[in-house]
Every structure is written in C-alpha cells, then in structure tokens.
Design a protein around this motif. Sequence first.
Motif, PDB file in Angstrom:
ATOM      1  N   UNK A   1       1.043   4.922   9.220  1.00 26.71           N
ATOM      2  CA  UNK A   1       1.774   3.689   8.961  1.00 26.71           C
ATOM      3  C   UNK A   1       2.588   3.814   7.683  1.00 26.71           C
ATOM      4  N   UNK A   2       3.778   3.207   7.689  1.00 28.32           N
ATOM      5  CA  UNK A   2       4.520   3.019   6.445  1.00 28.32           C
ATOM      6  C   UNK A   2       3.728   2.032   5.593  1.00 28.32           C
ATOM      7  N   UNK A   3       4.174   1.834   4.388  1.00 22.68           N
ATOM      8  CA  UNK A   3       3.460   0.927   3.479  1.00 22.68           C
ATOM      9  C   UNK A   3       3.264  -0.447   4.117  1.00 22.68           C
ATOM     10  N   UNK A   4       2.116  -1.030   3.839  1.00 23.62           N
ATOM     11  CA  UNK A   4       1.793  -2.375   4.289  1.00 23.62           C
ATOM     12  C   UNK A   4       2.013  -3.324   3.118  1.00 23.62           C
ATOM     13  N   UNK A   5       2.588  -4.479   3.366  1.00 20.64           N
ATOM     14  CA  UNK A   5       2.787  -5.466   2.309  1.00 20.64           C
ATOM     15  C   UNK A   5       1.741  -6.564   2.462  1.00 20.64           C
TER      16      UNK A   5
ATOM     17  N   UNK B   1       0.131 -13.288   7.632  1.00 20.74           N
ATOM     18  CA  UNK B   1       0.203 -12.174   8.581  1.00 20.74           C
ATOM     19  C   UNK B   1       0.670 -10.892   7.897  1.00 20.74           C
ATOM     20  N   UNK B   2       0.046  -9.800   8.272  1.00 19.31           N
ATOM     21  CA  UNK B   2       0.426  -8.475   7.780  1.00 19.31           C
ATOM     22  C   UNK B   2       1.113  -7.746   8.924  1.00 19.31           C
ATOM     23  N   UNK B   3       2.264  -7.145   8.641  1.00 21.70           N
ATOM     24  CA  UNK B   3       2.981  -6.341   9.622  1.00 21.70           C
ATOM     25  C   UNK B   3       2.546  -4.890   9.457  1.00 21.70           C
ATOM     26  N   UNK B   4       2.341  -4.204  10.573  1.00 21.63           N
ATOM     27  CA  UNK B   4       1.864  -2.818  10.558  1.00 21.63           C
ATOM     28  C   UNK B   4       2.958  -1.897  11.110  1.00 21.63           C
ATOM     29  N   UNK B   5       3.872  -1.419  10.242  1.00 20.66           N
ATOM     30  CA  UNK B   5       4.967  -0.570  10.708  1.00 20.66           C
ATOM     31  C   UNK B   5       4.488   0.871  10.953  1.00 20.66           C
ATOM     32  N   UNK B   6       4.602   1.316  12.180  1.00 24.23           N
ATOM     33  CA  UNK B   6       4.169   2.677  12.524  1.00 24.23           C
ATOM     34  C   UNK B   6       5.248   3.665  12.113  1.00 24.23           C
ATOM     35  N   UNK B   7       4.804   4.710  11.446  1.00 22.47           N
ATOM     36  CA  UNK B   7       5.709   5.761  10.973  1.00 22.47           C
ATOM     37  C   UNK B   7       5.685   6.964  11.907  1.00 22.47           C
ATOM     38  N   UNK B   8       4.490   7.283  12.400  1.00 21.24           N
ATOM     39  CA  UNK B   8       4.341   8.480  13.234  1.00 21.24           C
ATOM     40  C   UNK B   8       3.064   8.367  14.055  1.00 21.24           C
ATOM     41  N   UNK B   9       3.095   8.956  15.222  1.00 20.50           N
ATOM     42  CA  UNK B   9       1.910   9.043  16.064  1.00 20.50           C
ATOM     43  C   UNK B   9       1.703  10.512  16.396  1.00 20.50           C
ATOM     44  N   UNK B  10       0.464  10.969  16.239  1.00 18.71           N
ATOM     45  CA  UNK B  10       0.114  12.317  16.658  1.00 18.71           C
ATOM     46  C   UNK B  10      -0.889  12.209  17.794  1.00 18.71           C
ATOM     47  N   UNK B  11      -1.397  13.335  18.237  1.00 21.01           N
ATOM     48  CA  UNK B  11      -2.333  13.332  19.365  1.00 21.01           C
ATOM     49  C   UNK B  11      -3.568  12.485  19.091  1.00 21.01           C
TER      50      UNK B  11
ATOM     51  N   UNK C   1       0.855  -1.181   0.000  1.00 20.90           N
ATOM     52  CA  UNK C   1       0.000   0.000   0.000  1.00 20.90           C
ATOM     53  C   UNK C   1       0.891   1.230   0.000  1.00 20.90           C
ATOM     54  N   UNK C   2       0.295   2.358  -0.212  1.00 16.06           N
ATOM     55  CA  UNK C   2       0.969   3.613   0.067  1.00 16.06           C
ATOM     56  C   UNK C   2       0.971   3.792   1.577  1.00 16.06           C
ATOM     57  N   UNK C   3       1.684   4.769   2.087  1.00 16.01           N
ATOM     58  CA  UNK C   3       1.588   5.079   3.513  1.00 16.01           C
ATOM     59  C   UNK C   3       0.132   5.422   3.820  1.00 16.01           C
ATOM     60  N   UNK C   4      -0.373   4.951   4.938  1.00 18.33           N
ATOM     61  CA  UNK C   4      -1.776   5.189   5.296  1.00 18.33           C
ATOM     62  C   UNK C   4      -1.867   5.660   6.739  1.00 18.33           C
ATOM     63  N   UNK C   5      -2.954   6.355   7.028  1.00 18.94           N
ATOM     64  CA  UNK C   5      -3.246   6.701   8.413  1.00 18.94           C
ATOM     65  C   UNK C   5      -4.181   5.633   8.972  1.00 18.94           C
ATOM     66  N   UNK C   6      -4.631   5.827  10.198  1.00 19.26           N
ATOM     67  CA  UNK C   6      -5.469   4.834  10.848  1.00 19.26           C
ATOM     68  C   UNK C   6      -6.743   4.558  10.050  1.00 19.26           C
TER      69      UNK C   6
END
Length: 133
Positions: free
Chosen positions: A123-127, A108-118, A60-65
């Motif tokens: 998330x970085x790209x999901x494979x 299984x899909x790994x969910x790499x977190x790129x950034x957290x805001x308030x 995927x492209x980078x995605x938010x929640x």
Amino acid sequence: MFQGYLLRGGGVTFPHQYINYKTYQSTPNQRQDLNAYQDSLGNLHRNVVPHDRSKIIFKTLDVDLAGKQAIQAFFNAATVNARERKCRLTYWNDEENAYKTGDFYIPDITFPIKEITANNIFYDELEIHLIEY
C-alpha cells in the motif's frame, strides 16, 4: 515527561516504524465556541466551553499487508465503540508537554494499493485522522 511514544491505546503503543514523522501534525486543545457572534460594531463575542478537543493527523510510510494489519490491530485494541469508530487514546499533547487521554473518532481511511504480488499487497501511505470527541 515524554516516555518515548506518541499514541497508546488498549495497552498497546502505536508502531512507530510505520509513521512518516514529517507528516505528523498535532493540534492539541482546540477551543470550542458556543453561540459566538459578532456585534454591529464588529466585535467578536465568544463563549468558550470548558471541553477542548485535540486533532492528530499523520501519514504512514508505505506498508505491506502485515504492516496495515498491525496498524488496524492497534486501533482495534483501542476501540471502545466499533460502530462509531470511537477509540480511547493516550497521546502526547504538545501544548501541555504531557500525556493526555481522550476519546477520538477515526474518519474513513482510504487504502491505496501500490502493488500486488503472488502473496502480498503493498500500500501507498495511509492518511490517518484522529478527532477528539
């Protein structure tokens, strides 16, 4: 005839805006052998079974929640057995240039977190791998 989508399941089309198209790989109709062997002269003897399997891999492209949840909602709608992560998908088959429907396993899909805001997670790209039963 191509109808404008790559994946559909449970009456829902996968949201294309999340696909990194450069990473989309389809390996349709993979042949399967049963008890293939090589004889003493080095000749390969194959017993190709009638059922072919397709495999689809993409990022995927980078995605938010909300984007991650939209992707998960697609697969939840297509799921026929949650414990096995088995979903029924209609997909564009590039070998046949037609749509086919099959049951796919989602590893299984790994969910790499790129950034957290308030109030959001990015998330970085999901494979995503889809392997036909």
